[in-house]
Enzyme design. Structure first.
Site, PDB file in Angstrom:
ATOM      1  N   ASP A  31     111.176  44.740  10.711  1.00  0.00           N
ATOM      2  CA  ASP A  31     110.847  45.653   9.619  1.00  0.00           C
ATOM      3  C   ASP A  31     111.322  47.047   9.998  1.00  0.00           C
ATOM      4  OD1 ASP A  31     109.088  46.400   7.123  1.00  0.00           O
ATOM      5  OD2 ASP A  31     108.502  47.800   8.692  1.00  0.00           O
ATOM      6  N   GLU A 113     115.226  43.063   6.403  1.00  0.00           N
ATOM      7  CA  GLU A 113     115.055  43.243   4.965  1.00  0.00           C
ATOM      8  C   GLU A 113     116.342  43.791   4.371  1.00  0.00           C
ATOM      9  OE1 GLU A 113     112.119  46.405   4.290  1.00  0.00           O
ATOM     10  OE2 GLU A 113     112.057  46.566   6.470  1.00  0.00           O
ATOM     11  N   CYS A 176      99.438  39.649   2.703  1.00  0.00           N
ATOM     12  CA  CYS A 176      98.724  39.318   3.932  1.00  0.00           C
ATOM     13  C   CYS A 176      99.430  38.164   4.612  1.00  0.00           C
ATOM     14  CB  CYS A 176      97.275  38.950   3.613  1.00  0.00           C
ATOM     15  SG  CYS A 176      96.381  38.319   5.044  1.00  0.00           S
ATOM     16  N   CYS A 179      96.799  34.997   4.962  1.00  0.00           N
ATOM     17  CA  CYS A 179      96.373  34.157   3.836  1.00  0.00           C
ATOM     18  C   CYS A 179      97.320  34.211   2.647  1.00  0.00           C
ATOM     19  CB  CYS A 179      94.953  34.531   3.387  1.00  0.00           C
ATOM     20  SG  CYS A 179      94.849  36.082   2.468  1.00  0.00           S
ATOM     21  N   CYS A 195      93.617  43.136   4.839  1.00  0.00           N
ATOM     22  CA  CYS A 195      93.633  42.257   3.667  1.00  0.00           C
ATOM     23  C   CYS A 195      92.321  42.383   2.894  1.00  0.00           C
ATOM     24  CB  CYS A 195      93.856  40.816   4.100  1.00  0.00           C
ATOM     25  SG  CYS A 195      93.907  39.674   2.714  1.00  0.00           S
ATOM     26  N   CYS A 198      90.964  38.287   2.819  1.00  0.00           N
ATOM     27  CA  CYS A 198      90.419  37.569   3.981  1.00  0.00           C
ATOM     28  C   CYS A 198      90.013  38.495   5.124  1.00  0.00           C
ATOM     29  CB  CYS A 198      91.427  36.532   4.493  1.00  0.00           C
ATOM     30  SG  CYS A 198      92.808  37.248   5.417  1.00  0.00           S
ATOM     31  N   ASP A 205     103.362  47.540   9.642  1.00  0.00           N
ATOM     32  CA  ASP A 205     104.777  47.195   9.770  1.00  0.00           C
ATOM     33  C   ASP A 205     104.974  45.857  10.489  1.00  0.00           C
ATOM     34  OD1 ASP A 205     105.455  49.489   8.455  1.00  0.00           O
ATOM     35  OD2 ASP A 205     105.730  50.665  10.279  1.00  0.00           O
TER      36      ASP A 205
HETATM   37 ZN   LIG Z   1      94.484  37.809   3.934  1.00  0.00          ZN
END
Ligand SMILES: [Zn+2]
Length: 241
Positions: A31, A113, A176, A179, A195, A198, A205
């Site tokens: 990243d 990216e 996230c 999850c 997150c 979760c 990053d």
């Molecule tokens: Zn999560």
């Protein structure tokens, strides 16, 4: 011999045997953010700030602008400013070479990216009919993206690494990694990811770099493919308006 400004550089050509690096099967997500590079294995490499050189360059440009046009003193200050700019460019280039070498040595496949730096730097101003929003802030961000020189780093990675995979980074900073939940609210600040679904926390990053790795490895069917690689989970589920 090659002349750069007032300096002469000796250009030496020689042949080296390039040994094909074997594919070790490892992949690393990268990243690239403003002023730093984060990888999916949790490492963060900061670009040297060089703030003293940047300040000196700005000062020299201001002094030159105040001096009479066509004067020798103005010309001298312009040359000094150019020398400072070259020094900054060399320092940046050195950093890019070090970072790209380190990344290329760590894994055969690097997933980066697809930033489309040029598009980002051109779009903030908008058109006369549709003026862009936050032009000032974006101009600042675009400038620092240019100063970081992601295009150069990318090119170095392409010839140093065995393989470079570019992926669309959409939502990679809001997703996230644990999850797959997508929410802008999971980014309470620039550096942290928490997150909202979760409770998974990570450096923002590094979380993005892990998502980028999953996107790249999922697309080519390699190991490490995660739920994020399927397009459905990348839709923004909720967004802080
Ligand atoms: Zn999560």
């Amino acid at each position: 011999m090659k002349r750069v400004g007032r300096r002469w550089h000796a250009v030496v050509c020689y042949e080296v045997e390039v040994r094909e690096r074997p594919d070790d099967g490892r992949a690393l997500g990268v990243d690239m953010n403003v002023g730093q590079v984060a990888t999916s294995d949790g490492a963060i490499v900061r670009m040297p700030a060089s703030s003293r050189l940047v300040a000196r360059h700005r000062r020299q440009q201001c002094v030159a602008a105040r001096r009479r046009k066509g004067s020798r003193r103005r010309l001298r200050m312009i040359r000094r400013a150019a020398r400072t700019a070259r020094k900054l460019a060399m320092r940046r280039r050195n950093w890019q070479h070090h970072v790209s070498r380190r990344l290329a040595d760590r894994a055969a496949t690097l997933v980066v990216e697809d930033l489309r730096v040029r598009g980002m730097t051109a779009s903030a101003k908008g058109t006369a009919e549709q003026p862009g929003t936050n032009v000032k802030q974006k101009a600042g961000l675009n400038r620092s993206i240019l100063q970081t020189g992601w295009g150069d780093l990318r090119r170095m990675l392409e010839y140093k690494a065995v393989r470079v995979v570019a992926v669309n980074p959409a939502y990679s900073s809001q997703t996230c990694h644990a999850c797959g939940h997508v929410s802008a609210a999971s980014r309470p600040c620039q550096a942290r990811f928490k997150c909202v679904s979760c409770g998974h926390t990570a450096h923002a990053d590094v979380n993005a770099a892990r998502n980028i790795l999953a996107l790249g490895t999922g697309a080519t069917g390699r190991r490490g493919a995660l739920a994020l690689a399927t397009p459905q989970t990348r839709q923004p589920v909720s967004e802080a308006a």
